[in-house]
Design an enzyme around this catalytic site. Structure first.
Site, PDB file in Angstrom:
ATOM      1  N   GLU A 283       5.297 -15.635 -36.386  1.00  0.00           N
ATOM      2  CA  GLU A 283       5.244 -14.268 -36.678  1.00  0.00           C
ATOM      3  C   GLU A 283       3.881 -14.027 -37.343  1.00  0.00           C
ATOM      4  O   GLU A 283       3.615 -13.203 -38.475  1.00  0.00           O
ATOM      5  CB  GLU A 283       6.193 -14.049 -37.841  1.00  0.00           C
TER       6      GLU A 283
ATOM      7  N   ASN B 158       5.718 -18.331 -31.921  1.00  0.00           N
ATOM      8  CA  ASN B 158       7.258 -17.753 -32.075  1.00  0.00           C
ATOM      9  C   ASN B 158       6.881 -16.523 -32.672  1.00  0.00           C
ATOM     10  O   ASN B 158       6.389 -16.419 -33.934  1.00  0.00           O
ATOM     11  CB  ASN B 158       8.037 -18.575 -32.990  1.00  0.00           C
TER      12      ASN B 158
ATOM     13  N   HIS C  63      15.472 -10.682 -31.418  1.00  0.00           N
ATOM     14  CA  HIS C  63      16.291  -9.756 -32.084  1.00  0.00           C
ATOM     15  C   HIS C  63      16.449  -8.315 -31.858  1.00  0.00           C
ATOM     16  O   HIS C  63      15.497  -7.751 -32.015  1.00  0.00           O
ATOM     17  CB  HIS C  63      15.876  -9.734 -33.667  1.00  0.00           C
TER      18      HIS C  63
ATOM     19  N   GLU D 296      15.776 -16.652 -31.029  1.00  0.00           N
ATOM     20  CA  GLU D 296      16.690 -16.341 -32.184  1.00  0.00           C
ATOM     21  C   GLU D 296      17.447 -15.128 -31.697  1.00  0.00           C
ATOM     22  O   GLU D 296      17.664 -14.117 -32.469  1.00  0.00           O
ATOM     23  CB  GLU D 296      15.753 -15.859 -33.384  1.00  0.00           C
TER      24      GLU D 296
ATOM     25  N   ASP E 127      19.888 -12.325 -31.142  1.00  0.00           N
ATOM     26  CA  ASP E 127      21.228 -11.568 -31.839  1.00  0.00           C
ATOM     27  C   ASP E 127      20.994 -10.294 -31.491  1.00  0.00           C
ATOM     28  O   ASP E 127      19.917  -9.755 -31.262  1.00  0.00           O
ATOM     29  CB  ASP E 127      21.629 -11.919 -33.078  1.00  0.00           C
TER      30      ASP E 127
HETATM   31  C1  XIL Z   1      16.287 -16.039 -41.608  1.00  0.00           C
HETATM   32  C2  XIL Z   1      17.632 -16.802 -41.722  1.00  0.00           C
HETATM   33  O1  XIL Z   1      18.669 -16.590 -40.916  1.00  0.00           O
HETATM   34  C3  XIL Z   1      18.267 -16.307 -43.396  1.00  0.00           C
HETATM   35  O2  XIL Z   1      19.481 -17.059 -43.531  1.00  0.00           O
HETATM   36  C4  XIL Z   1      17.216 -16.467 -44.363  1.00  0.00           C
HETATM   37  O3  XIL Z   1      17.526 -16.029 -45.436  1.00  0.00           O
HETATM   38  C5  XIL Z   1      15.924 -15.606 -43.821  1.00  0.00           C
HETATM   39  O4  XIL Z   1      15.374 -15.898 -42.750  1.00  0.00           O
HETATM   40  N1  XIL Z   1      12.829 -14.610 -38.030  1.00  0.00           N
HETATM   41  C6  XIL Z   1      12.705 -16.262 -38.375  1.00  0.00           C
HETATM   42  C7  XIL Z   1      13.877 -16.670 -38.926  1.00  0.00           C
HETATM   43  O5  XIL Z   1      11.908 -16.798 -37.846  1.00  0.00           O
HETATM   44  O6  XIL Z   1      13.566 -17.905 -39.637  1.00  0.00           O
HETATM   45  C8  XIL Z   1      14.506 -15.758 -39.956  1.00  0.00           C
HETATM   46  O7  XIL Z   1      15.727 -16.520 -40.462  1.00  0.00           O
HETATM   47  C9  XIL Z   1      15.026 -14.629 -39.161  1.00  0.00           C
HETATM   48  C10 XIL Z   1      13.896 -13.900 -38.784  1.00  0.00           C
END
Ligand code: XIL
Length: 395
Positions: free
Chosen positions: A168, A214, A256, A287, A289
């Site tokens: 990020e 990422n 996401h 990641e 969802d």
């Molecule tokens: C999130 C986790 O799922 C949570 O439990 C934590 O409190 C915050 O981070 N992008 C990412 C992940 O790269 O590491 C993040 O994970 C979600 C967004």
């Protein structure tokens, strides 16, 4: 164990080459009864989940551990490999929970995505406050980053398939200034050169792990203002890193999504993956969802509000998975949690409340999204879906 894995991989490859499906003696083969991991392996694709170590170790919640083991062929620590977890006190590492996950993965013949080496979130306060109060200088900060990357990558050397080296680093169009730029703690204090440094330091510590950049909102090109396109920005960053000989091997697209947004069609996503592959890079969804707004109607159980969300969620999981299947350099498809019982979404997106983001509900019942993923894995193959092309780490 290695030999067994080779034989299994060989058998799978042979079946894939013959384009046949295995049958159990006397019983018809029912693909929908297979796990996601077995169905994905037909394509050489690894399907994964983020793992919450507390849930994994909760003896009152055995289903979590069972499904984490049986449905997935790769795992990511949801938090246990982040800087604040690994090095809460300067120079003192807490490897325990992350090591536990690696051991779990080993036991279940799973690969591990390492997440994350350099990110502006979930940093320990000794680091951020030291920089803020001036007791950590710029030169020292750079040394601290080098030492952290070296210690972590060395510790897990040989156990990590893909490392999220930098996470990020790029702003969003809604940030200030709105022109895309390198954002956050590391860019502010070290300048964007930290990105190339991080990849080089990671490669020096583990010559075999695949090194990924990422990010989120890079699923497709050309969404929004074409002059301010985050996917294009990341593409150009990766192109320039490759041109400079920086050892970057892949792009992780977090995935996401939310059912309240327009999102993408499968071709748009496949085009973006293909563009990254054109640079000689592997890709992965890291990641995934798909969250929904939990309106009053949803919370009251109104099926007229719940059904469209379940369907839109399934459609979006399918879009990302089919795009990944269509691009043979897309090596893995990782969910950011697999059950609504343990999803980061309700704790993170509160105004308005969001949830329903994963493929199993809170009682571990598979949702339509889970079935859609299976169907996509089952009803795909040559000529448009080909076996994955393994990526060699770049020197
Ligand atoms: C999130 C986790 O799922 C949570 O439990 C934590 O409190 C915050 O981070 N992008 C990412 C992940 O790269 O590491 C993040 O994970 C979600 C967004």
């Amino acid at each position: 164990m290695k030999l067994r894995r080779w034989i299994t991989a060989g058998a799978v490859a042979t079946l894939a080459a013959l384009n046949v499906t295995p049958a159990t003696a006397g019983r018809p083969y029912d693909p929908a009864a297979q796990s996601l991991r077995d169905l994905a392996m037909r394509h050489g694709l690894y399907v994964g989940t983020a793992v919450d170590l507390a849930a994994l170790n909760d003896a009152t919640d055995p289903r979590y551990r069972e499904l984490a083991a049986s449905e997935f062929s790769t795992v990511t620590a949801e938090n246990a490999m982040k800087w604040e977890s690994l090095e809460p006190t300067r120079g003192t590492y807490n490897w325990g929970p992350a090591d536990e996950l690696v051991a779990f993965a080993h036991q279940h013949h799973q690969r591990v995505r390492g997440h994350v080496l350099v990110w502006h979130n979930q940093l320990p306060s000794w680091l951020t406050s030291g920089v803020e109060d001036g007791s950590i200088s710029t030169a020292e900060l750079r040394q601290i980053l080098h030492d952290h990357i070296t210690a972590v990558v060395t510790h897990f050397k040989g156990s990590i398939w893909q490392w999220d080296v930098v996470n990020e680093a790029v702003s969003d169009p809604w940030d200030t200034p709105s022109t895309l730029h390198y954002k956050g703690f590391w860019a502010q204090h070290l300048g964007p050169g930290y990105i190339a440094d991080a990849f080089r330091w990671a490669r020096a510590a583990d010559p075999k792990a695949l090194l990924f950049y990422n990010d989120y909102n890079i699923e497709a090109l050309g969404s929004g203002d074409p002059a301010n396109d985050k996917t294009q920005f990341v593409y150009e960053m990766a192109r320039d890193l490759r041109a400079a000989g920086v050892p970057i091997d892949g792009i992780g697209s977090q995935g996401h999504l939310g059912t309240q947004y327009g999102n993408y069609d499968t071709f748009q996503v496949a085009t973006a993956l293909k563009k990254f592959a054109g640079l000689g890079l592997a890709t992965a969804f890291t990641e995934v969802d798909v969250r929904s707004q939990l309106t009053d109607g949803v919370q009251a159980g109104d099926s007229a509000e719940i059904n469209p969300r379940l369907q839109a969620s399934a459609a979006n999981f399918g879009v990302l998975l089919r795009a990944c299947l269509a691009e043979s350099h897309c090596l893995s498809f990782t969910l950011w949690g697999f059950t609504d019982k343990h999803s980061w979404v309700p704790g993170w997106f509160k105004n308005p409340p969001e949830g329903m983001a994963t493929v199993y509900d809170e009682n571990y019942q598979p949702k339509r999204a889970y079935q859609e993923m299976k169907a996509d894995l089952i009803y795909s193959g040559p000529p448009f879906v080909l076996p994955r092309v393994p990526q060699q780490p770049r020197r």
